[in-house]
Write a protein that holds these residues in place. Sequence first.
Motif, PDB file in Angstrom:
ATOM      1  N   PHE A 178     -10.575   4.466 -15.630  1.00 55.03           N
ATOM      2  CA  PHE A 178     -11.689   3.990 -14.803  1.00 55.03           C
ATOM      3  C   PHE A 178     -12.391   2.781 -15.402  1.00 55.03           C
ATOM      4  O   PHE A 178     -13.536   2.484 -15.069  1.00 55.03           O
ATOM      5  CB  PHE A 178     -12.683   5.126 -14.559  1.00 55.03           C
ATOM      6  CG  PHE A 178     -12.069   6.341 -13.922  1.00 55.03           C
ATOM      7  CD1 PHE A 178     -11.451   6.261 -12.682  1.00 55.03           C
ATOM      8  CD2 PHE A 178     -12.085   7.563 -14.562  1.00 55.03           C
ATOM      9  CE1 PHE A 178     -10.880   7.372 -12.090  1.00 55.03           C
ATOM     10  CE2 PHE A 178     -11.514   8.686 -13.975  1.00 55.03           C
ATOM     11  CZ  PHE A 178     -10.906   8.587 -12.745  1.00 55.03           C
TER      12      PHE A 178
ATOM     13  N   SER B 114     -17.987   1.327 -14.201  1.00 50.67           N
ATOM     14  CA  SER B 114     -18.061   2.773 -14.376  1.00 50.67           C
ATOM     15  C   SER B 114     -19.166   3.046 -15.393  1.00 50.67           C
ATOM     16  O   SER B 114     -19.337   2.290 -16.355  1.00 50.67           O
ATOM     17  CB  SER B 114     -16.724   3.348 -14.838  1.00 50.67           C
ATOM     18  OG  SER B 114     -16.353   2.826 -16.089  1.00 50.67           O
TER      19      SER B 114
ATOM     20  N   LEU C  39     -18.607   5.574 -10.327  1.00 50.57           N
ATOM     21  CA  LEU C  39     -17.745   4.420 -10.168  1.00 50.57           C
ATOM     22  C   LEU C  39     -18.267   3.517  -9.074  1.00 50.57           C
ATOM     23  O   LEU C  39     -18.790   4.010  -8.070  1.00 50.57           O
ATOM     24  CB  LEU C  39     -16.321   4.840  -9.791  1.00 50.57           C
ATOM     25  CG  LEU C  39     -15.571   5.742 -10.755  1.00 50.57           C
ATOM     26  CD1 LEU C  39     -14.215   6.103 -10.169  1.00 50.57           C
ATOM     27  CD2 LEU C  39     -15.417   5.075 -12.107  1.00 50.57           C
TER      28      LEU C  39
END
Length: 117
Positions: free
Chosen positions: A33, A53, A62
């Motif tokens: 992420f 993130s 996110l």
Amino acid sequence: MIERVLVGTLGRPHGLRGDLSVWIRTDAPELRFAPGSALVAEPGGRRLSVRDSRWNSGVLLLSFEKVADRSAAESLRGLDLWAEVALDDEPDEDDVFHDRRLLGLAVRDAGGVPVGQ
């Protein structure tokens, strides 16, 4: 070769700027992420690029490129996030393995007798 691995499921939107909570389904959230990471949202196959993130009260949030508000974020709620990884991608540690590598291995009981695959 490339394979897709499930890395998360999008939860409810957070705030007004398009952030979403994510149910993490990977051991490497900092990698999967990271800003700039490319993910595929299923069903539908929509490609998403992680803009940012961050952690908020123990929940990973996110934000994605081209998802600018809460309404756009709400349309992604419940979608699974998949990362495309190389088949030969392996952890750095010797005693760590990806669970997807278990498919097709022989299974034996404590006495060494084969019980299946």
